[in-house]
Design a protein around this motif. Sequence first.
Motif, PDB file in Angstrom:
ATOM      1  N   LEU A  50       0.816  -1.218   0.000  1.00 20.74           N
ATOM      2  CA  LEU A  50       0.000   0.000   0.000  1.00 20.74           C
ATOM      3  C   LEU A  50       0.848   1.266   0.000  1.00 20.74           C
ATOM      4  O   LEU A  50       0.483   2.271  -0.601  1.00 20.74           O
ATOM      5  N   ARG A  51       1.995   1.198   0.664  1.00 19.65           N
ATOM      6  CA  ARG A  51       2.879   2.368   0.658  1.00 19.65           C
ATOM      7  C   ARG A  51       3.414   2.602  -0.751  1.00 19.65           C
ATOM      8  O   ARG A  51       3.512   3.737  -1.209  1.00 19.65           O
ATOM      9  N   TRP A  52       3.730   1.513  -1.423  1.00 18.51           N
ATOM     10  CA  TRP A  52       4.177   1.629  -2.818  1.00 18.51           C
ATOM     11  C   TRP A  52       3.062   2.234  -3.672  1.00 18.51           C
ATOM     12  O   TRP A  52       3.284   3.104  -4.516  1.00 18.51           O
ATOM     13  N   LEU A  53       1.867   1.746  -3.385  1.00 15.58           N
ATOM     14  CA  LEU A  53       0.705   2.187  -4.157  1.00 15.58           C
ATOM     15  C   LEU A  53       0.459   3.704  -3.990  1.00 15.58           C
ATOM     16  O   LEU A  53       0.204   4.416  -4.958  1.00 15.58           O
ATOM     17  N   GLU A  54       0.594   4.188  -2.755  1.00 12.94           N
ATOM     18  CA  GLU A  54       0.395   5.623  -2.507  1.00 12.94           C
ATOM     19  C   GLU A  54       1.475   6.453  -3.209  1.00 12.94           C
ATOM     20  O   GLU A  54       1.201   7.500  -3.775  1.00 12.94           O
ATOM     21  N   LEU A  55       2.698   5.930  -3.131  1.00 14.31           N
ATOM     22  CA  LEU A  55       3.810   6.638  -3.756  1.00 14.31           C
ATOM     23  C   LEU A  55       3.615   6.696  -5.271  1.00 14.31           C
ATOM     24  O   LEU A  55       3.867   7.717  -5.918  1.00 14.31           O
ATOM     25  N   THR A  56       3.148   5.603  -5.838  1.00 19.27           N
ATOM     26  CA  THR A  56       2.903   5.546  -7.280  1.00 19.27           C
ATOM     27  C   THR A  56       1.764   6.494  -7.652  1.00 19.27           C
ATOM     28  O   THR A  56       1.837   7.204  -8.663  1.00 19.27           O
ATOM     29  N   ALA A  57       0.711   6.514  -6.809  1.00 19.82           N
ATOM     30  CA  ALA A  57      -0.422   7.399  -7.078  1.00 19.82           C
ATOM     31  C   ALA A  57       0.061   8.853  -7.138  1.00 19.82           C
ATOM     32  O   ALA A  57      -0.379   9.638  -7.975  1.00 19.82           O
ATOM     33  N   ALA A  58       1.018   9.180  -6.241  1.00 19.54           N
ATOM     34  CA  ALA A  58       1.519  10.555  -6.205  1.00 19.54           C
ATOM     35  C   ALA A  58       2.427  10.870  -7.396  1.00 19.54           C
ATOM     36  O   ALA A  58       2.702  12.028  -7.669  1.00 19.54           O
ATOM     37  N   ARG A  59       2.902   9.817  -8.088  1.00 22.15           N
ATOM     38  CA  ARG A  59       3.828  10.065  -9.202  1.00 22.15           C
ATOM     39  C   ARG A  59       3.214   9.709 -10.558  1.00 22.15           C
ATOM     40  O   ARG A  59       3.934   9.559 -11.542  1.00 22.15           O
ATOM     41  N   LEU A  60       1.889   9.532 -10.580  1.00 18.93           N
ATOM     42  CA  LEU A  60       1.241   9.066 -11.817  1.00 18.93           C
ATOM     43  C   LEU A  60       1.461  10.020 -12.988  1.00 18.93           C
ATOM     44  O   LEU A  60       1.710   9.580 -14.119  1.00 18.93           O
ATOM     45  N   ASP A  61       1.382  11.324 -12.713  1.00 15.25           N
ATOM     46  CA  ASP A  61       1.521  12.286 -13.814  1.00 15.25           C
ATOM     47  C   ASP A  61       2.899  12.163 -14.461  1.00 15.25           C
ATOM     48  O   ASP A  61       3.025  12.157 -15.689  1.00 15.25           O
ATOM     49  N   ARG A  62       3.915  12.053 -13.585  1.00 15.20           N
ATOM     50  CA  ARG A  62       5.279  11.946 -14.104  1.00 15.20           C
ATOM     51  C   ARG A  62       5.466  10.641 -14.875  1.00 15.20           C
ATOM     52  O   ARG A  62       6.069  10.613 -15.951  1.00 15.20           O
ATOM     53  N   LEU A  63       4.927   9.553 -14.290  1.00 14.80           N
ATOM     54  CA  LEU A  63       5.049   8.253 -14.950  1.00 14.80           C
ATOM     55  C   LEU A  63       4.373   8.293 -16.321  1.00 14.80           C
ATOM     56  O   LEU A  63       4.868   7.749 -17.304  1.00 14.80           O
ATOM     57  N   LYS A  64       3.236   8.974 -16.367  1.00 12.69           N
ATOM     58  CA  LYS A  64       2.493   9.066 -17.625  1.00 12.69           C
ATOM     59  C   LYS A  64       3.343   9.740 -18.705  1.00 12.69           C
ATOM     60  O   LYS A  64       3.436   9.228 -19.828  1.00 12.69           O
ATOM     61  N   THR A  65       3.980  10.845 -18.352  1.00 15.17           N
ATOM     62  CA  THR A  65       4.782  11.534 -19.378  1.00 15.17           C
ATOM     63  C   THR A  65       5.937  10.642 -19.836  1.00 15.17           C
ATOM     64  O   THR A  65       6.344  10.690 -20.988  1.00 15.17           O
ATOM     65  N   GLU A  66       6.451   9.806 -18.921  1.00 13.22           N
ATOM     66  CA  GLU A  66       7.567   8.939 -19.326  1.00 13.22           C
ATOM     67  C   GLU A  66       7.125   7.762 -20.186  1.00 13.22           C
ATOM     68  O   GLU A  66       7.796   7.407 -21.139  1.00 13.22           O
ATOM     69  N   VAL A  67       5.990   7.126 -19.817  1.00 13.94           N
ATOM     70  CA  VAL A  67       5.608   5.923 -20.564  1.00 13.94           C
ATOM     71  C   VAL A  67       4.972   6.226 -21.921  1.00 13.94           C
ATOM     72  O   VAL A  67       5.073   5.413 -22.839  1.00 13.94           O
ATOM     73  N   VAL A  68       4.317   7.366 -22.060  1.00 14.33           N
ATOM     74  CA  VAL A  68       3.665   7.635 -23.347  1.00 14.33           C
ATOM     75  C   VAL A  68       4.582   8.402 -24.309  1.00 14.33           C
ATOM     76  O   VAL A  68       4.180   8.767 -25.397  1.00 14.33           O
ATOM     77  N   ARG A  69       5.807   8.627 -23.859  1.00 11.80           N
ATOM     78  CA  ARG A  69       6.741   9.389 -24.683  1.00 11.80           C
ATOM     79  C   ARG A  69       7.023   8.674 -26.000  1.00 11.80           C
ATOM     80  O   ARG A  69       7.164   7.464 -26.038  1.00 11.80           O
TER      81      ARG A  69
END
Lengths: 225, 174
Positions: free
Chosen positions: B155-174
Amino acid sequence: MRALLEATNLRKSFGPTPALDGAGLSVRAGEVVAVMGPSGSGKSTLLHCLAGILQPDSGTVRYRDAELSSMPDAQRSELRRTDFGFVFQFGQLVPELSCLENVALPLRLGGIKRRAAESRAREWLERLEVTGVADKRPGETSGGQGQRVAVARALVTGPSVVFADEPTGALDSLNGERVMQLLTAAARETNAAVVLVTHEARVAAYSDREVVVRDGKSREVEPAR
Amino acid sequence: MSIGHTLLGLLEKGPRHGYDLKRAYDERFGQDRPLHYGQVYTTLSRLLRNGLVEEAGVEAGDGPERKRYAITDAGVTDVEKWLSTPEKPEPYLQNTLYSKVVLALLSGRDAGDVLDTQRSAHLVTMRELTKRKAAGDLADQLICDHALFHLEADLRWLELTAARLDRLKTEVVR
């Protein structure tokens, strides 16, 4: 079942910063609801609005048949004393009073005589397994004991809703668990609802369901079957 | 868990027959997964073949299942070695949830929903474990705590990922 406490579309800003941006929450009698979310998400502001400590900029908070959000300050204060109980992370006990006097304080403020108030306070200290600190001042107790005294004080008036904001935040795992066990067991016995703000999943696991707050917006989650 | 080593460890207190061993195992370690008789006897015959246990007489009035087994010196050495060897820490690098989040982002779906659904499912299990812990003895509490801490880590990983979703999105859809 009808909600005991219900907040709808709450907005609240501190200066230019929006803390709540359309958040809502409903709590039924006897239910333990965890409010989860990262730091700064607005969960404590939501709790303060629900408890009538803060007035939202817009939106409504209903408790039973009354509208908290349009109630005069004095009436809201009275309601907080008679119907609500509070447990915070720390700093809530009066340092000059003994633990027993601290627990008896809400009853004394409600006009109950010292002897009767202290006798009921002692019962609650017993229930929370901290009779040993009755005559000590809060500064002379351990963190876990102090927090149990705070729980006793929150419950001594028989509130309908207990608001707990990170109640185990300053405790180690074992003490935190015991406080949660005692808090939720006592609340269930007295049919008090609990609004529990926490960022810890292990603490939230004592709830019946969770509400997640992120960027000032809330998302209610019904328990999965 | 190594059933062989666990049975050997249980035999260190004294010889036992197969049924007795199964009962001892289930009582201490088999809460969610009791041993099948078949597993006990297959394991015992392997231990026997490897010289880690030996037959120690047969109880009166019995079929083959009343045979008693005792741990040998080689068995004791084996248990000692097992206990003193650390378990390999799980690297946890194969993560289905991570794949789901990335695929949701790649396909333009709501990755936040994926995380919210998972949080809810995790909390349901954590509530069950918390209730079981409250009703159980110390052994139950320790077993449930082990599970609860692992779920909390997710769950801690999940919260951290939720907080970084925007950044992850820009990286994966690049």
